[in-house]
Design a protein around this motif. Structure first.
Motif, PDB file in Angstrom:
ATOM      1  N   ARG A  39      34.610  51.147  22.524  1.00 55.27           N
ATOM      2  CA  ARG A  39      33.492  50.218  22.572  1.00 55.27           C
ATOM      3  C   ARG A  39      33.599  49.263  21.389  1.00 55.27           C
ATOM      4  N   THR A  40      33.424  47.985  21.654  1.00 56.53           N
ATOM      5  CA  THR A  40      33.641  46.975  20.612  1.00 56.53           C
ATOM      6  C   THR A  40      32.592  47.016  19.511  1.00 56.53           C
ATOM      7  N   ASP A  71      41.853  49.333  28.905  1.00 59.33           N
ATOM      8  CA  ASP A  71      41.813  48.475  27.715  1.00 59.33           C
ATOM      9  C   ASP A  71      40.391  48.202  27.259  1.00 59.33           C
ATOM     10  N   ILE A  72      39.433  48.396  28.162  1.00 53.89           N
ATOM     11  CA  ILE A  72      38.022  48.176  27.832  1.00 53.89           C
ATOM     12  C   ILE A  72      37.257  49.470  28.060  1.00 53.89           C
ATOM     13  N   ASN A  73      36.056  49.521  27.536  1.00 53.62           N
ATOM     14  CA  ASN A  73      35.248  50.719  27.720  1.00 53.62           C
ATOM     15  C   ASN A  73      34.508  50.657  29.054  1.00 53.62           C
ATOM     16  N   LEU A  74      34.800  51.596  29.923  1.00 56.01           N
ATOM     17  CA  LEU A  74      34.163  51.671  31.236  1.00 56.01           C
ATOM     18  C   LEU A  74      32.938  52.568  31.224  1.00 56.01           C
ATOM     19  N   GLY A  75      32.839  53.443  30.243  1.00 54.11           N
ATOM     20  CA  GLY A  75      31.760  54.416  30.215  1.00 54.11           C
ATOM     21  C   GLY A  75      32.158  55.673  30.968  1.00 54.11           C
ATOM     22  N   CYS A  76      31.475  56.762  30.673  1.00 56.92           N
ATOM     23  CA  CYS A  76      31.839  58.062  31.216  1.00 56.92           C
ATOM     24  C   CYS A  76      31.872  58.077  32.744  1.00 56.92           C
ATOM     25  N   ALA A  77      30.816  57.563  33.370  1.00 59.12           N
ATOM     26  CA  ALA A  77      30.714  57.636  34.826  1.00 59.12           C
ATOM     27  C   ALA A  77      31.848  56.883  35.516  1.00 59.12           C
ATOM     28  N   VAL A  80      35.678  58.320  34.426  1.00 58.32           N
ATOM     29  CA  VAL A  80      36.088  59.585  35.038  1.00 58.32           C
ATOM     30  C   VAL A  80      36.254  59.429  36.540  1.00 58.32           C
ATOM     31  N   SER A  81      35.287  58.800  37.197  1.00 60.17           N
ATOM     32  CA  SER A  81      35.358  58.676  38.655  1.00 60.17           C
ATOM     33  C   SER A  81      36.515  57.798  39.103  1.00 60.17           C
ATOM     34  N   SER A  82      36.722  56.657  38.431  1.00 61.45           N
ATOM     35  CA  SER A  82      37.833  55.785  38.812  1.00 61.45           C
ATOM     36  C   SER A  82      39.170  56.437  38.477  1.00 61.45           C
ATOM     37  N   GLY A  83      39.203  57.195  37.382  1.00 60.73           N
ATOM     38  CA  GLY A  83      40.425  57.891  37.018  1.00 60.73           C
ATOM     39  C   GLY A  83      40.796  58.958  38.035  1.00 60.73           C
ATOM     40  N   LEU A  84      39.810  59.707  38.500  1.00 59.30           N
ATOM     41  CA  LEU A  84      40.095  60.738  39.496  1.00 59.30           C
ATOM     42  C   LEU A  84      40.431  60.120  40.848  1.00 59.30           C
ATOM     43  N   ASP A  85      39.825  58.983  41.169  1.00 56.95           N
ATOM     44  CA  ASP A  85      40.254  58.240  42.371  1.00 56.95           C
ATOM     45  C   ASP A  85      41.750  57.952  42.293  1.00 56.95           C
TER      46      ASP A  85
END
Length: 308
Positions: A39-40, A71-77, A80-85
Motif C-alpha cells: 500500500r502506497t 504490483d499494486i495492492n488489491l486487498g485481502c479479498a 486471495v480470490s483472484s490468486g486462487l482463480d
C-alpha cells in the motif's frame, strides 16, 4: 510430493519464513505463490513485501515455482480470490497455505491422499487442516465431515472452486427464500450468518474472502473434511496481522498440533457431524463480522493518527 502447493504471502517475512520451512520439508514439485502489492500510504511496507518475496527465491529442491505477484495492492479479498482463480485455471487441485499458518508435516500426506480419494465426489469441497473441537474426539476415524470450511491450511479442487463468487450475488435470493433456515435450523446461527453474509454483500471487496467460500459451499450443499486432530497453528497475531491483533484473545490462535496417523481410517459414510458443528458454531462463530470490521477500522484510525 506431487500435489501442487499454493502459498499466499504479503508483507510478513518472519511468519512467511516459518511456513516456507514447512513447505520446504514437504518438497512439492510445483509451488504457486500469490503475493499482494504494498500500500502506497504505509511507510516501510514496500520493503517488507520485498523481503517476504525474497524468501521464495531460496527454493533449493526440485520444484517449479510459478509466481503471481501484484504490483499494486488489491486487498485481502481481491488478492486471495483472484490468486486462487489463477491457480485453479492452471491445475485441477492444490494444497493452500497462507503466510501465517504453519502446518504439521503430516498435513501434506493427509491432504494428498484425500484429494485423490474424493477427487470426483462433488459432495466434498474442502479438506481442512484445522480442528476446533479443543481436544474433544468426535469420531474413531481419521476425520469427520462438517458444513464449516476452515481455511487455515486447506486443499480443494477446481470443480469446487468454480462455484466461488466474491460478490455472493445469490444472497438476495437466498435471503428472500429463507434458505439459511434450511441449512442451519438454529435461530441464533441463522441470525449470525445472516449478518455475516449481509455485511459481505454490502462490501464484497473488503477484508475477507473466506466467508464467500463458505457461502459457495453451502449453496452447493457441500461438506468439508475436518481432521480428528488439529494439523495447523496460526501465528498471525500482532501489528502486521490483517484480522487478529496482539490484544485480541482468541483460543484458536497458536493452537497445538498433533500428527495424523497413517494409514488413514476412512469413515464409511459421508454425513456431517452435527454435534461437532453445533460446538463450532457456539464457540468459534460467537461474535459477529461487525467485530472484525470494527477492528480493521480501528487499525486504520490509529495509523492515520500516527501519520499526523
Amino acid at each position: 510430493m506431487q500435489t501442487p502447493v499454493t502459498f499466499i504471502i504479503f508483507k510478513r517475512p518472519q511468519t512467511t519464513e516459518k511456513v516456507f520451512q514447512a513447505i520446504r520439508q514437504a518438497k512439492p514439485t510445483k509451488l504457486f505463490v500469490i503475493a499482494d502489492g504494498a500500500r502506497t500510504d504505509r511507510e516501510g511496507e514496500a520493503e517488507k513485501c520485498e523481503a517476504t518475496r525474497a524468501i521464495i527465491e531460496r527454493v533449493d529442491w526440485n520444484c517449479e515455482v510459478i509466481k503471481n505477484y501484484s504490483d499494486i495492492n488489491l486487498g485481502c479479498a481481491k488478492r486471495v480470490s483472484s490468486g486462487l482463480d489463477w491457480v485453479f485455471n492452471n491445475v485441477e487441485e492444490t494444497i493452500i497455505l497462507e503466510d501465517d499458518c504453519i502446518p504439521h508435516p503430516s498435513f501434506f500426506r493427509y491432504s494428498e491422499e484425500l484429494l485423490e480419494k474424493y477427487r470426483s465426489d462433488s459432495r466434498v469441497a474442502t479438506i481442512s487442516a484445522q480442528n476446533l473441537q479443543f481436544g474433544q474426539k468426535r469420531t474413531n476415524y481419521s476425520y469427520y465431515f462438517s458444513r464449516y470450511s476452515h481455511c487455515w491450511g486447506w486443499a480443494s479442487w477446481r470443480r469446487a472452486w468454480q462455484h466461488y463468487d466474491l460478490t455472493i450475488k445469490l444472497w438476495k435470493e437466498v435471503q428472500a427464500e429463507n434458505i439459511l433456515h434450511d441449512i442451519l435450523a438454529d435461530p441464533k446461527a441463522i441470525n449470525y450468518w445472516r449478518r455475516i453474509f449481509q455485511s459481505v454483500y454490502n462490501n464484497p471487496t473488503g477484508i475477507t474472502w473466506d466467508y464467500q467460500w463458505t457461502f459457495a459451499c453451502w449453496m452447493q450443499g457441500s461438506l468439508s473434511i475436518i481432521p480428528n486432530v488439529n494439523l495447523v497453528s496460526n501465528i498471525g497475531t500482532g501489528a502486521d496481522a490483517t484480522h487478529f491483533t496482539s490484544n485480541q484473545e482468541f483460543s484458536f490462535i497458536n493452537m497445538s498440533m498433533k500428527a495424523m496417523e497413517f494409514p488413514l481410517k476412512h469413515p464409511p459414510f459421508i454425513v456431517r457431524n452435527r454435534e461437532a458443528d453445533n460446538f463450532t458454531q457456539k464457540t468459534v462463530y460467537r461474535a459477529t463480522v461487525l467485530d472484525i470490521f470494527k477492528e480493521e477500522l480501528k487499525k486504520k484510525i490509529n495509523y492515520s493518527t500516527l501519520k499526523k
